[in-house]
Write an enzyme that holds these catalytic residues in place. Structure first.
Site, PDB file in Angstrom:
ATOM      1  N   GLU A   1       9.372  19.352 -24.036  1.00 54.04           N
ATOM      2  CA  GLU A   1       8.565  19.588 -22.609  1.00 54.04           C
ATOM      3  C   GLU A   1       9.229  21.046 -22.114  1.00 54.04           C
ATOM      4  OE1 GLU A   1       6.005  18.159 -21.404  1.00 54.04           O
ATOM      5  OE2 GLU A   1       5.881  16.203 -22.385  1.00 54.04           O
TER       6      GLU A   1
ATOM      7  N   HIS B   1      -0.630  18.276 -25.465  1.00 51.12           N
ATOM      8  CA  HIS B   1      -0.682  16.919 -25.222  1.00 51.12           C
ATOM      9  C   HIS B   1      -1.985  16.340 -25.794  1.00 51.12           C
ATOM     10  CE1 HIS B   1       2.641  17.783 -22.930  1.00 51.12           C
ATOM     11  NE2 HIS B   1       2.776  16.288 -22.384  1.00 51.12           N
TER      12      HIS B   1
ATOM     13  N   ARG C   1      -2.974  22.484 -12.776  1.00 47.46           N
ATOM     14  CA  ARG C   1      -2.045  21.433 -13.421  1.00 47.46           C
ATOM     15  C   ARG C   1      -2.161  20.941 -15.016  1.00 47.46           C
ATOM     16  NH1 ARG C   1       0.963  16.370  -9.904  1.00 47.46           N
ATOM     17  NH2 ARG C   1       2.095  15.843 -11.831  1.00 47.46           N
TER      18      ARG C   1
ATOM     19  N   LYS D   1       3.352  11.857 -10.739  1.00 41.52           N
ATOM     20  CA  LYS D   1       2.229  11.181 -11.272  1.00 41.52           C
ATOM     21  C   LYS D   1       2.996   9.877 -12.037  1.00 41.52           C
ATOM     22  CE  LYS D   1      -0.892  14.515 -13.988  1.00 41.52           C
ATOM     23  NZ  LYS D   1      -0.940  14.849 -15.240  1.00 41.52           N
TER      24      LYS D   1
ATOM     25  N   HIS E   1       7.088  10.973 -27.970  1.00 37.40           N
ATOM     26  CA  HIS E   1       5.990  11.839 -26.997  1.00 37.40           C
ATOM     27  C   HIS E   1       6.478  13.174 -27.374  1.00 37.40           C
ATOM     28  CE1 HIS E   1       3.374  12.979 -23.713  1.00 37.40           C
ATOM     29  NE2 HIS E   1       4.454  13.812 -23.427  1.00 37.40           N
TER      30      HIS E   1
ATOM     31  N   ARG F   1       0.705  -1.325   0.011  1.00 35.66           N
ATOM     32  CA  ARG F   1      -0.029  -0.076   0.076  1.00 35.66           C
ATOM     33  C   ARG F   1       0.831   1.278  -0.125  1.00 35.66           C
ATOM     34  NH1 ARG F   1      -2.967  -3.216   3.851  1.00 35.66           N
ATOM     35  NH2 ARG F   1      -4.685  -4.290   2.635  1.00 35.66           N
TER      36      ARG F   1
ATOM     37  N   ASN G   1      -0.840  20.320 -19.734  1.00 35.14           N
ATOM     38  CA  ASN G   1      -1.195  19.057 -20.902  1.00 35.14           C
ATOM     39  C   ASN G   1      -1.099  20.034 -22.245  1.00 35.14           C
ATOM     40  OD1 ASN G   1      -1.321  17.294 -19.255  1.00 35.14           O
ATOM     41  ND2 ASN G   1      -3.552  17.626 -18.820  1.00 35.14           N
TER      42      ASN G   1
ATOM     43  N   LYS H   1       7.514  23.723 -12.368  1.00 41.68           N
ATOM     44  CA  LYS H   1       6.520  22.678 -12.057  1.00 41.68           C
ATOM     45  C   LYS H   1       6.420  22.420 -10.508  1.00 41.68           C
ATOM     46  CE  LYS H   1       5.373  17.817 -13.285  1.00 41.68           C
ATOM     47  NZ  LYS H   1       5.645  16.829 -14.026  1.00 41.68           N
TER      48      LYS H   1
ATOM     49  N   GLU I   1      -4.254  17.636 -10.100  1.00 38.09           N
ATOM     50  CA  GLU I   1      -4.706  18.092 -11.277  1.00 38.09           C
ATOM     51  C   GLU I   1      -6.195  18.327 -11.272  1.00 38.09           C
ATOM     52  OE1 GLU I   1      -2.824  16.460 -14.920  1.00 38.09           O
ATOM     53  OE2 GLU I   1      -4.651  16.636 -15.870  1.00 38.09           O
TER      54      GLU I   1
ATOM     55  N   HIS J   1      -1.317  13.586 -28.147  1.00 34.90           N
ATOM     56  CA  HIS J   1      -1.602  12.123 -27.681  1.00 34.90           C
ATOM     57  C   HIS J   1      -2.453  11.466 -29.048  1.00 34.90           C
ATOM     58  CE1 HIS J   1      -3.931   9.029 -25.755  1.00 34.90           C
ATOM     59  NE2 HIS J   1      -2.707   8.714 -25.115  1.00 34.90           N
TER      60      HIS J   1
HETATM   61  N1  GLY Z   1       3.521  15.836 -16.911  1.00 36.86           N
HETATM   62  C1  GLY Z   1       2.251  16.497 -16.677  1.00 36.86           C
HETATM   63  C2  GLY Z   1       2.246  16.454 -15.187  1.00 36.86           C
HETATM   64  O1  GLY Z   1       2.999  15.910 -14.451  1.00 36.86           O
HETATM   65  O2  GLY Z   1       1.334  16.937 -14.684  1.00 36.86           O
END
Ligand code: GLY
Length: 349
Positions: free
Chosen positions: A184, A241, A234, A142, A258, A120, A238, A220, A230, A245
């Site tokens: 990025e 993206h 946050r 993430k 990517h 956990r 994107n 960031k 998010e 994507h």
């Molecule tokens: N790569 C986008 C984020 O970490 O929210």
């Protein structure tokens, strides 16, 4: 050494210094003086840096168990993550022990997810070795693996307890992977900092890469502190993206990287923003010029209407509208949802 603090619950430091992973054991010991470490790496990275990292951990008294997976996105599966947690269990790691991710984005995402679910949740450290992981994915918690229906569909928010960034590892990246990460960094400039964008535009980023990495992770960290899960801000990360994507999907996630897809996505959405009065004219061209400077593509062989169709296809996940990110000027992103039925006309197809 440069240091950035990410002040979420159980906050953590990001330390940036050339050569730091050779001494990773010393820094890890200060935040996590446990017994066992599960070191997760891949078949490309481990032969170059694995021995040094393992030796550094062992010199601090850690017992190190190494899990190496086949390099590449195709390994980022539930199967591999189950193998990692089984490996941790076979080697009797306790809840107080540690996972360490040594590698690029795939390694960090997958090791982080294994750490999130083993017993956990155990702590983990990120040692990112690709530019994409250093400027973006190693920070913010993430973690995920891919499912047959798409990328990153199975994951968790699980923050690392330390991130050590060693830009010397970029020396062993092919130019293609350096460009991938630059997409990025350019994105971060577009949505959050004109100063960063200008710096990337005017300089050779490779020559000032520690500075670029520092600015990206500082920006960031701020976003993650304000919106860890998010729910709002946050989502700005994107930018490019959603279309990116869709482009990756049209290429079956194989023939385009990517970063390349995100770069094209930023140009597509900025052009549409210009046409619809959300983004000043000339912005898409300026972004395209910077992408070209770093050998990134600015358009795709697939027609725009196919990209828009692919973007709009997954209604189960996006609901009745897609939250697009636009920029009102270089350095300032904002979120603007567009209803599914309005998307084709918005993009002029
Ligand atoms: N790569 C986008 C984020 O970490 O929210």
């Amino acid at each position: 050494m440069k240091k950035v603090r990410v002040s979420v619950n159980n906050g953590y430091d990001i330390l940036i210094e050339q050569g730091i992973i050779k001494n990773c054991g010393k820094y890890i010991k200060t935040v996590k003086p446990c017994k066992k470490v599960c070191l997760v790496s891949d078949t490309n990275v481990y032969p170059i840096y694995g021995k040094g990292v393992k030796a550094s951990l062992e010199s601090e008294g850690y017992e190190v168990f190494t899990f190496i997976f086949e390099a590449g996105e195709s390994s980022k599966t539930t199967d591999t993550v189950i193998k990692i947690v089984e490996f941790m269990s076979e080697n009797e790691l306790t809840r107080n022990d540690l996972a360490v991710a040594l590698g690029g984005g795939v390694c960090g995402d997958m090791c982080g997810f294994a750490a999130a679910i083993y017993l956990r949740g155990i702590d983990f450290v990120q040692l990112p070795t690709s530019l994409l992981a250093q400027v973006d994915s190693s920070v913010g918690g993430k973690t995920a693996v891919d499912l047959p229906l798409g990328k990153n569909l199975c994951g968790a928010f699980h923050q690392p307890c330390l991130v050590l960034i060693d830009s010397n590892t970029l020396d062993t990246l092919t130019p293609h992977f350096f460009s991938d990460g630059m997409a990025e960094a350019i994105k971060m400039g577009c949505i959050k900092s004109k100063t960063l964008f200008d710096k990337i535009e005017k300089n050779n980023a490779r020559e000032i890469i520690d500075d670029i990495i520092y600015e990206c992770v500082s920006l960031k960290a701020g976003v993650v502190e304000r919106d860890e899960k998010e729910h709002g801000e946050r989502a700005l990360l994107n930018f490019g993206h959603t279309a990116g994507h869709a482009i990756e999907k049209l290429h079956n996630f194989t023939t385009i990287s990517h970063g390349e897809a995100v770069g094209i996505g930023m140009v597509i959405v900025s052009k549409a923003g210009e046409e619809n009065g959300l983004t000043p004219h000339g912005t898409a061209d300026r972004i395209a010029a910077v992408l070209e400077k770093y050998n990134l593509p600015t358009d795709d062989e697939n027609p725009l209407c196919d990209i828009i169709t692919a973007m709009n296809a997954d209604k189960k996940r996006t609901g009745s509208a897609i939250k697009f990110v636009f920029i009102s000027e270089i350095g300032n992103g904002f979120i603007n949802p567009i209803k599914n039925e309005d998307i084709p006309s918005f993009f002029g197809v």
